[in-house]
Write an enzyme that holds these catalytic residues in place. Structure first.
Site, PDB file in Angstrom:
ATOM      1  N   ARG A  73       5.828  -3.573  28.828  1.00  0.00           N
ATOM      2  CA  ARG A  73       5.240  -2.768  27.739  1.00  0.00           C
ATOM      3  C   ARG A  73       3.800  -2.425  28.098  1.00  0.00           C
ATOM      4  NH1 ARG A  73       5.339  -5.895  22.216  1.00  0.00           N
ATOM      5  NH2 ARG A  73       7.546  -5.366  22.204  1.00  0.00           N
ATOM      6  N   ARG A 142      -2.864  -6.656  19.871  1.00  0.00           N
ATOM      7  CA  ARG A 142      -1.881  -5.808  20.569  1.00  0.00           C
ATOM      8  C   ARG A 142      -2.369  -4.361  20.663  1.00  0.00           C
ATOM      9  NH1 ARG A 142       3.325  -7.991  20.513  1.00  0.00           N
ATOM     10  NH2 ARG A 142       3.189 -10.262  20.556  1.00  0.00           N
ATOM     11  N   LYS A 205       0.493 -13.223  17.293  1.00  0.00           N
ATOM     12  CA  LYS A 205       0.169 -11.825  17.567  1.00  0.00           C
ATOM     13  C   LYS A 205      -0.733 -11.250  16.471  1.00  0.00           C
ATOM     14  CE  LYS A 205       4.535 -10.451  17.611  1.00  0.00           C
ATOM     15  NZ  LYS A 205       5.841  -9.786  17.396  1.00  0.00           N
ATOM     16  N   LYS A 207      -2.255  -7.348  15.041  1.00  0.00           N
ATOM     17  CA  LYS A 207      -2.039  -5.901  15.204  1.00  0.00           C
ATOM     18  C   LYS A 207      -3.052  -5.077  14.432  1.00  0.00           C
ATOM     19  CE  LYS A 207       2.803  -6.467  16.239  1.00  0.00           C
ATOM     20  NZ  LYS A 207       4.192  -6.127  15.901  1.00  0.00           N
ATOM     21  N   CYS A 426      14.922  -0.043  15.718  1.00  0.00           N
ATOM     22  CA  CYS A 426      14.319  -0.862  16.774  1.00  0.00           C
ATOM     23  C   CYS A 426      15.260  -0.908  17.977  1.00  0.00           C
ATOM     24  CB  CYS A 426      14.063  -2.267  16.251  1.00  0.00           C
ATOM     25  SG  CYS A 426      15.587  -3.215  16.067  1.00  0.00           S
ATOM     26  N   CYS A 432      17.254  -6.972  23.542  1.00  0.00           N
ATOM     27  CA  CYS A 432      16.411  -7.864  22.729  1.00  0.00           C
ATOM     28  C   CYS A 432      17.056  -9.235  22.559  1.00  0.00           C
ATOM     29  CB  CYS A 432      16.150  -7.233  21.367  1.00  0.00           C
ATOM     30  SG  CYS A 432      15.139  -8.298  20.358  1.00  0.00           S
ATOM     31  N   CYS A 471      17.238  -7.361  13.327  1.00  0.00           N
ATOM     32  CA  CYS A 471      17.003  -8.716  12.815  1.00  0.00           C
ATOM     33  C   CYS A 471      15.812  -8.638  11.869  1.00  0.00           C
ATOM     34  CB  CYS A 471      16.759  -9.696  13.973  1.00  0.00           C
ATOM     35  SG  CYS A 471      15.065  -9.714  14.584  1.00  0.00           S
ATOM     36  N   CYS A 475      10.902  -4.780  13.599  1.00  0.00           N
ATOM     37  CA  CYS A 475      10.155  -3.964  14.565  1.00  0.00           C
ATOM     38  C   CYS A 475      10.167  -2.479  14.228  1.00  0.00           C
ATOM     39  CB  CYS A 475      10.705  -4.187  15.964  1.00  0.00           C
ATOM     40  SG  CYS A 475      10.544  -5.898  16.501  1.00  0.00           S
TER      41      CYS A 475
HETATM   42 FE1  SRM Z   1       8.695  -6.268  17.761  1.00  0.00          FE
HETATM   43  C1  SRM Z   1       9.558  -9.332  18.863  1.00  0.00           C
HETATM   44  C2  SRM Z   1      10.473  -4.824  20.173  1.00  0.00           C
HETATM   45  C3  SRM Z   1       7.144  -3.347  17.094  1.00  0.00           C
HETATM   46  C4  SRM Z   1       7.683  -7.532  14.761  1.00  0.00           C
HETATM   47  N1  SRM Z   1       9.777  -6.970  19.294  1.00  0.00           N
HETATM   48  C5  SRM Z   1       9.985  -8.278  19.617  1.00  0.00           C
HETATM   49  C6  SRM Z   1      10.699  -8.417  20.962  1.00  0.00           C
HETATM   50  C7  SRM Z   1       9.663  -8.507  22.024  1.00  0.00           C
HETATM   51  C8  SRM Z   1      11.727  -9.545  21.040  1.00  0.00           C
HETATM   52  C9  SRM Z   1      11.277 -10.850  21.627  1.00  0.00           C
HETATM   53  O1  SRM Z   1      10.270 -11.421  21.184  1.00  0.00           O
HETATM   54  O2  SRM Z   1      11.946 -11.321  22.537  1.00  0.00           O
HETATM   55  C10 SRM Z   1      11.432  -7.035  20.981  1.00  0.00           C
HETATM   56  C11 SRM Z   1      11.780  -6.504  22.356  1.00  0.00           C
HETATM   57  C12 SRM Z   1      13.022  -5.655  22.288  1.00  0.00           C
HETATM   58  C13 SRM Z   1      13.297  -4.906  23.527  1.00  0.00           C
HETATM   59  O3  SRM Z   1      14.335  -5.182  24.173  1.00  0.00           O
HETATM   60  O4  SRM Z   1      12.530  -4.010  23.882  1.00  0.00           O
HETATM   61  C14 SRM Z   1      10.499  -6.202  20.131  1.00  0.00           C
HETATM   62  N2  SRM Z   1       8.693  -4.464  18.583  1.00  0.00           N
HETATM   63  C15 SRM Z   1       9.580  -4.029  19.510  1.00  0.00           C
HETATM   64  C16 SRM Z   1       9.490  -2.526  19.694  1.00  0.00           C
HETATM   65  C17 SRM Z   1       9.772  -2.065  21.111  1.00  0.00           C
HETATM   66  C18 SRM Z   1      10.451  -1.886  18.686  1.00  0.00           C
HETATM   67  C19 SRM Z   1      10.717  -0.420  18.832  1.00  0.00           C
HETATM   68  O5  SRM Z   1      11.871  -0.087  18.579  1.00  0.00           O
HETATM   69  O6  SRM Z   1       9.835   0.375  19.139  1.00  0.00           O
HETATM   70  C20 SRM Z   1       8.047  -2.297  19.209  1.00  0.00           C
HETATM   71  C21 SRM Z   1       7.034  -2.452  20.294  1.00  0.00           C
HETATM   72  C22 SRM Z   1       5.656  -2.214  19.782  1.00  0.00           C
HETATM   73  C23 SRM Z   1       4.585  -2.179  20.827  1.00  0.00           C
HETATM   74  O7  SRM Z   1       4.517  -1.191  21.561  1.00  0.00           O
HETATM   75  O8  SRM Z   1       3.782  -3.111  20.873  1.00  0.00           O
HETATM   76  C24 SRM Z   1       7.913  -3.437  18.209  1.00  0.00           C
HETATM   77  N3  SRM Z   1       7.533  -5.583  16.237  1.00  0.00           N
HETATM   78  C25 SRM Z   1       7.100  -4.298  16.095  1.00  0.00           C
HETATM   79  C26 SRM Z   1       6.645  -4.092  14.761  1.00  0.00           C
HETATM   80  C27 SRM Z   1       6.131  -2.781  14.195  1.00  0.00           C
HETATM   81  C28 SRM Z   1       4.638  -2.637  14.356  1.00  0.00           C
HETATM   82  O9  SRM Z   1       3.996  -3.477  14.968  1.00  0.00           O
HETATM   83  O10 SRM Z   1       4.111  -1.661  13.837  1.00  0.00           O
HETATM   84  C29 SRM Z   1       6.812  -5.285  14.087  1.00  0.00           C
HETATM   85  C30 SRM Z   1       6.533  -5.537  12.583  1.00  0.00           C
HETATM   86  C31 SRM Z   1       5.081  -5.651  12.275  1.00  0.00           C
HETATM   87  C32 SRM Z   1       4.619  -7.071  12.389  1.00  0.00           C
HETATM   88  O11 SRM Z   1       4.362  -7.518  13.496  1.00  0.00           O
HETATM   89  O12 SRM Z   1       4.572  -7.760  11.368  1.00  0.00           O
HETATM   90  C33 SRM Z   1       7.359  -6.217  15.032  1.00  0.00           C
HETATM   91  N4  SRM Z   1       8.584  -8.135  16.962  1.00  0.00           N
HETATM   92  C34 SRM Z   1       8.188  -8.420  15.689  1.00  0.00           C
HETATM   93  C35 SRM Z   1       8.383  -9.826  15.454  1.00  0.00           C
HETATM   94  C36 SRM Z   1       8.100 -10.577  14.130  1.00  0.00           C
HETATM   95  C37 SRM Z   1       6.689 -11.033  14.041  1.00  0.00           C
HETATM   96  C38 SRM Z   1       6.471 -11.910  12.833  1.00  0.00           C
HETATM   97  O13 SRM Z   1       5.380 -11.887  12.290  1.00  0.00           O
HETATM   98  O14 SRM Z   1       7.365 -12.634  12.438  1.00  0.00           O
HETATM   99  C39 SRM Z   1       8.926 -10.358  16.646  1.00  0.00           C
HETATM  100  C40 SRM Z   1       9.326 -11.816  16.913  1.00  0.00           C
HETATM  101  C41 SRM Z   1       8.170 -12.722  17.096  1.00  0.00           C
HETATM  102  O15 SRM Z   1       7.016 -12.322  17.251  1.00  0.00           O
HETATM  103  O16 SRM Z   1       8.436 -13.914  17.075  1.00  0.00           O
HETATM  104  C42 SRM Z   1       9.052  -9.254  17.559  1.00  0.00           C
HETATM  105 FE1  SF4 Z   2      14.692  -7.243  18.412  1.00  0.00          FE
HETATM  106 FE2  SF4 Z   2      14.665  -7.901  15.877  1.00  0.00          FE
HETATM  107 FE3  SF4 Z   2      12.659  -6.518  16.887  1.00  0.00          FE
HETATM  108 FE4  SF4 Z   2      14.964  -5.350  16.582  1.00  0.00          FE
HETATM  109  S1  SF4 Z   2      13.702  -6.168  14.904  1.00  0.00           S
HETATM  110  S2  SF4 Z   2      13.711  -5.272  18.432  1.00  0.00           S
HETATM  111  S3  SF4 Z   2      16.380  -6.975  16.960  1.00  0.00           S
HETATM  112  S4  SF4 Z   2      13.168  -8.573  17.423  1.00  0.00           S
END
Ligand code: SRM
Ligand code: SF4
Length: 562
Positions: A73, A142, A205, A207, A426, A432, A471, A475
Site C-alpha cells: 500500500r 496513515r 492506527k 487516521k 472493501c 483479506c 467484516c 473498510c
Molecule cells: Fe481497512 C484492516 C483494506 C480502509 C478499518 N483493511 C484491513 C486489512 C489490511 C486487513 C488486515 O489487517 O489484514 C485489509 C486488507 C485487504 C486487502 O486484501 O487489501 C484492509 N482498508 C482496506 C482498504 C484497501 C479497503 C478498500 O476497499 O479500499 C482501505 C485501505 C485504505 C488505505 O489506503 O490506507 C481500508 N480500513 C479502511 C477504513 C476506511 C478509512 O480509513 O477511511 C477503515 C474504517 C475507518 C477506521 O479505521 O475506523 C478501515 N481496516 C480497518 C480495520 C478496523 C480498525 C478498527 O479500529 O477496528 C482493520 C482491522 C484492524 O486494524 O485490526 C482493517
Molecule cells: Fe477485509 Fe474486513 Fe476490511 Fe473488508 S472490511 S477489507 S473484509 S478487514
C-alpha cells in the site's frame, strides 16, 4: 493503566526501530511467509502478508503451506499522482502483482499478489517513483486524506499543501525502511529517537483527513483526526478541528462501536501541525495499550470525556481552541464527468467500481489508464470513494481523453441506476485475511439485483449510498451507508440502514445475519414504502429514520450553525 501490555507493544519496543528480523525473514527461501513478528512489523513498512483464501483449503489438504503473497500500500497524501508515477505502479502491478491496481478508500494504491522474493524490488521501485510506502499501515498516522476536489480554488491547493506537510511531519524517523528496502547503510550511533511517537509508536492506527465543504468526500467524521477547511471570502482562514471518529467494530463485542468525530473547535491555519501533534500525542499517552480492540482514539475520548480530552489538547497546543466556525456539507460522494476549474483547466472524474483496475472483456481499465497516462499532461487524483480524477487537463486535450475512455470501455462505468456510482465495497476475499463474507466480488451481482428492485419501484434515479464490507472492520466505511451490508459469515450479512447523505449520521442495525434472499426481500419492501411514502426529495436514509423503520441514530449536533 494496570493491565498488561498487548504483545504488539512488546514487539514494537524490541523491534530496534521497526527492523526486527525482517531481513532474515526475507532471505529465508524455505517459506513464502515471514516470521510472525516480522509480518507484524512489515505493516509499518506499508505491506501485509496474505494468502489466497480461495486456495487455502485445497492446499491444506495437499499438505502445502498457504499460497502466501503480499499486498503493498502506498502513502499518497490527498491521492495525487503524476502520470509517470501511474505508469510505474501499473508496470509493477503487472510485473510482480496480480495484474490489477486497487484504488483504496483512503486515496492510496494497493498492489496485491506480490511474492516474498519480489517484495524488495517492488518497494524499491515504488520508491524510485518518489512515492513511498512508509507508514501506509501500522500503529502510526496513515495516509492523510484530502478532499479530492479538483483544484478549483487556491484554497484546495493550500489544503493539499497543509496535508503534505502534516503527512511528512508525522512520518516515523527510523531509517529501517531505507536500510531494509533501499540498502541504505546503517549509521552507527545515529539518533533514531522518535520525537513524536516515542519508542512504541501509537497504541493503534491513526487516521487523518481534510475536508473542504460543501463536499465531505473524505467522510471527515470517520477520521481519528479531522480538519474542516473554513473559507471566508474564498480565502482559507483555518480549520475546525475534529477528533475521535472511527468505524471498526467486532461482532458480538458490545464494547466496540463506530463513532463520529467530535468538533473540538477552530484553529488558525498556522496551527495545523501543533493541533495534529497535540491530538496524536494525547492518544499516544492516554490510549489503551492493553486491549487492541479498545485502543483507537474514539475509545480514549469516550473514556476521558470530550471536554477533558479537549482540555488536554489545548494544554499541548499551548492555547485555547476558538469556538468552531459554521460549515455545511452537501454530500460525501464524488462528482462525475468533466468539471472546469477556476484556472480554465478541466478535471474528469471516472467511476471505478470498487477501485479495481483490471483488463476485462468489457472494460480494459488498466490498459485504458495506461494509454491516458502516456499522454496526460496533468495529474491523477484518487478519490476517497475509490474513484479517479484525471485532473488538470487543457481544454484542447479533452476530446482525446474522451476517445481513450470510450476505446477502453471506461465510460461504461457510469451506466445503469444512479446508486451504482456511489456504491463502495472493501477488498475482502480472496486476499483479506480478516474477511468473513464477500464484498468487492459480490458487489456487481448485488448491484444488478438492487437495480432491478429500484427499477420495479420507479427509483432508478435515486442516489442511494450502498456500502458493503466483508467484516465489521468497516473498510468501506459502511456505518455511513444509507444501506450497508456488513459481512458475518459466507453469504450472510448484517443489514444496516439510516445514515444520511452527507456523512453526518451513522446507520443502525436493521436485520442481523441474513442471506441474500432475505436482504433482497427486505429491500423490496422498504423500496415500496419509500416510493409510496417519501416526502419531497427526501433521501432514503432520512426516510427510514423519519418513519421509525430504524431508530434515529446519532447526528452531529455541532455541524451546522450557519
Ligand atoms: Fe481497512 C484492516 C483494506 C480502509 C478499518 N483493511 C484491513 C486489512 C489490511 C486487513 C488486515 O489487517 O489484514 C485489509 C486488507 C485487504 C486487502 O486484501 O487489501 C484492509 N482498508 C482496506 C482498504 C484497501 C479497503 C478498500 O476497499 O479500499 C482501505 C485501505 C485504505 C488505505 O489506503 O490506507 C481500508 N480500513 C479502511 C477504513 C476506511 C478509512 O480509513 O477511511 C477503515 C474504517 C475507518 C477506521 O479505521 O475506523 C478501515 N481496516 C480497518 C480495520 C478496523 C480498525 C478498527 O479500529 O477496528 C482493520 C482491522 C484492524 O486494524 O485490526 C482493517
Ligand atoms: Fe477485509 Fe474486513 Fe476490511 Fe473488508 S472490511 S477489507 S473484509 S478487514
Amino acid at each position: 493503566m494496570s493491565e498488561p501490555l498487548s504483545s504488539v507493544e512488546t514487539l514494537k519496543r524490541e523491534s530496534r526501530g521497526l527492523r526486527g528480523t525482517l531481513r532474515e525473514s526475507l532471505d529465508d527461501a524455505v517459506t513464502g511467509a515471514l516470521r510472525e513478528s516480522d509480518a507484524q512489523l512489515l505493516k509499518f513498512h506499508g505491506s501485509y502478508q496474505q494468502d489466497d483464501r480461495d486456495l487455502r483449503e485445497e492446499r491444506r489438504l495437499q499438505k502445502l503451506e498457504p499460497a502466501y503473497s503480499f499486498m503493498i500500500r502506498t502513502r499518497l497524501p490527498g491521492g495525487v499522482a503524476t502520470p509517470a508515477q501511474w505508469l510505474a505502479l501499473d508496470a509493477l502491478a503487472t510485473r510482480y502483482g496480480n495484474h490489477t491496481l486497487r484504488l483504496t478508500t483512503r486515496q492510496a494504491f494497493q498492489i496485491h499478489g506480490i511474492l516474498k522474493q519480489d517484495l524488495k524490488p517492488t518497494i524499491a521501485a515504488i520508491n524510485q517513483t518518489l512515492i513511498d510506502t512508509i507508514a501506509a499501515c501500522g500503529d502510526v498516522n496513515r495516509n492523510v486524506m484530502v478532499s479530492a476536489n479538483p483544484v478549483e480554488s487556491q484554497a484546495h491547493a493550500e489544503v493539499q499543501a497543509d496535508a503534505i506537510v502534516l503527512s511528512e511531519h508525522l512520518l516515523p524517523h527510523t531509517r529501517a525502511y531505507h536500510e531494509i528496502w533501499l540498502d541504505e547503510q546503517q549509521v552507527v550511533g545515529a539518533d533514531e529517537s522518535e520525537p513524536v511517537y516515542g519508542p512504541t509508536y501509537l497504541p493503534r492506527k491513526f487516521k487523518t483527513g481534510f475536508a473542504i465543504p460543501p463536499i465531505n468526500d473524505v467522510d471527515v467524521f470517520s477520521q481519528d483526526l479531522g480538519f474542516v477547511a473554513i473559507l471566508e471570502a474564498g480565502e482559507l482562514v483555518g480549520y475546525n478541528l475534529l477528533a475521535g471518529g472511527g468505524m471498526g467494530t467486532t461482532h458480538g463485542d458490545a464494547r466496540t462501536y463506530p463513532r463520529l468525530a467530535d468538533v473540538l473547535g477552530f484553529i488558525r491555519k498556522d496551527q495545523v501541525i501543533a493541533a495534529a501533534t497535540a491530538v496524536l500525542t494525547a492518544q499516544r499517552d492516554h490510549g489503551n495499550r492493553s486491549d487492541r480492540k479498545l485502543s483507537r482514539l474514539k475509545y480514549t475520548i469516550d473514556r476521558l470525556g470530550v471536554d477533558a480530552f479537549k482540555h488536554e489538547v489545548e494544554l499541548r497546543i499551548g492555547e485555547a481552541l476558538q469556538p468552531a466556525r459554521s460549515f455545511r456539507f452537501q454530500h460525501n460522494g464524488d462528482r462525475f464527468g468533466w468539471i472546469e476549474g477556476i484556472d480554465g483547466r478541466w478535471h474528469h472524474t471516472l467511476r471505478i467500481e470498487s477501485g479495481r483496475l483490471r483488463d476485462s472483456e468489457s472494460i480494459r481499465g488498466l490498459s485504458g489508464l495506461r494509454a491516458i497516462a502516456a499522454e496526460h499532461r496533468g495529474d491523477f487524483r484518487l478519490t476517497p470513494n475509490q474513484n479517479l480524477i484525471i485532473a488538470n487537463v487543457a481544454a484542447e486535450d479533452r476530446a482525446r481523453i474522451d476517445a481513450l475512455l470510450v476505446e477502453h470501455g471506461l465510460h461504461e462505468q457510469l451506466r445503469g441506476a444512479t446508486f451504482r456510482r456511489f456504491a463502495l465495497a472493501c477488498v475482502s476475499l480472496p486476499t483479506c485475511t480478516l474477511a468473513m463474507a464477500e464484498a468487492e466480488r459480490y458487489l456487481p451481482t448485488l448491484m444488478d439485483r438492487v437495480e432491478a428492485l429500484l427499477t420495479k419501484h420507479g427509483l432508478r434515479d435515486e442516489p442511494i449510498l450502498l456500502r458493503v464490507s466483508g467484516c465489521p472492520n468497516g473498510c468501506s466505511r459502511p456505518y455511513l451507508g444509507e444501506i450497508a451490508l456488513v459481512g458475518k459469515a459466507p453469504g450472510r450479512y448484517n443489514l444496516m440502514l439510516g445514515a444520511d447523505f452527507e456523512g453526518r449520521r451513522l446507520n443502525r442495525l436493521h436485520r442481523e445475519n441474513i442471506d441474500e434472499v432475505a436482504i433482497l426481500s427486505e429491500l423490496d419492501a422498504l423500496f415500496a414504502r419509500f416510493a409510496a411514502e417519501r416526502e419531497g426529495d427526501e433521501h432514503f436514509g432520512d426516510f427510514v429514520v423519519r418513519t421509525g423503520i430504524v431508530r434515529a441514530p446519532q447526528t452531529i449536533a455541532a455541524e451546522v450553525s450557519a
